[in-house]
Design an enzyme around this catalytic site. Sequence first.
Site, mmCIF file in Angstrom:
data_model
loop_
_atom_site.group_PDB
_atom_site.id
_atom_site.type_symbol
_atom_site.label_atom_id
_atom_site.label_comp_id
_atom_site.label_asym_id
_atom_site.label_seq_id
_atom_site.Cartn_x
_atom_site.Cartn_y
_atom_site.Cartn_z
ATOM 1 N N PHE A 162 79.225 -31.462 8.031
ATOM 2 C CA PHE A 162 79.793 -32.374 7.046
ATOM 3 C C PHE A 162 79.737 -31.779 5.652
ATOM 4 C CE2 PHE A 162 78.470 -35.369 10.365
ATOM 5 C CZ PHE A 162 79.536 -36.274 10.401
ATOM 6 N N ASP A 163 80.834 -31.881 4.942
ATOM 7 C CA ASP A 163 80.815 -31.720 3.493
ATOM 8 C C ASP A 163 80.061 -32.929 2.936
ATOM 9 O OD1 ASP A 163 81.688 -30.855 0.848
ATOM 10 O OD2 ASP A 163 83.113 -32.516 0.960
ATOM 11 N N LEU A 164 79.660 -32.869 1.678
ATOM 12 C CA LEU A 164 78.935 -33.991 1.078
ATOM 13 C C LEU A 164 79.799 -34.771 0.089
ATOM 14 C CD1 LEU A 164 76.290 -35.586 0.633
ATOM 15 C CD2 LEU A 164 75.695 -33.897 -1.123
#
Length: 221
Positions: free
Chosen positions: A7-9
């Site tokens: 996941f990107d944040l």
Amino acid sequence: MFQYILFDLDGTLTDPKIGITSSVQYALCALGIEEPSLDRLEPFIGPPLADSFREFYHLGEEQIQTAIAKYRERFADQGIYENEIYPGIADMLRILKAGGKKLAIASSKPTEYVERILDYFDIRAYFDIIVGSNMDGTRSKKEEVVEEALRQLIPTGLSETGKQSSVAMVGDRRFDIEGAKAHGIFSVGVSFGYAPEGELDQAGADRIADTVDGLLEALNG
């Protein structure tokens, strides 16, 4: 379907607009550049800071380093908490984890900040590994971050076919999609983040989720 999920944040799990744009505004002001509109600074959400200062304000390398230092001066204690987790994200992570998924963060934000944000929203325990950039500016490109996340998450490696069927990268900008493609993994774009209209399609996202529920459905196959 997917056993490993990166996941990107920013713009993917949380909405960091106020903290990031206000800190960019603060940094620009220190260089004598007045930018009254936070909306105009939204493109800073996602890419490495140095790239954004270079592209959007044509700063020289010395100015870029000054701008980053001023940005961090505000962000480290104030901007980092001007942030909101998207509704439903914590429940989604809980469901994925309960289903046996291995979860990772792959962010261009410095790891130190990523860890503090995950702690702040009480979601750090869902992630098996957390990979961000380094404070000295190295490992800031998304493909570099994804490479390190894959190395830590899947130390034995996978075949190209195995990557596409069992590993997914989730993000809201083209950089996330490009990072996934660089390593042959499935890419899921989220349209509720900060990509300009059409960006995720143009980047070639394998799938686009418009809601958190839609994202969960995509990741569970």
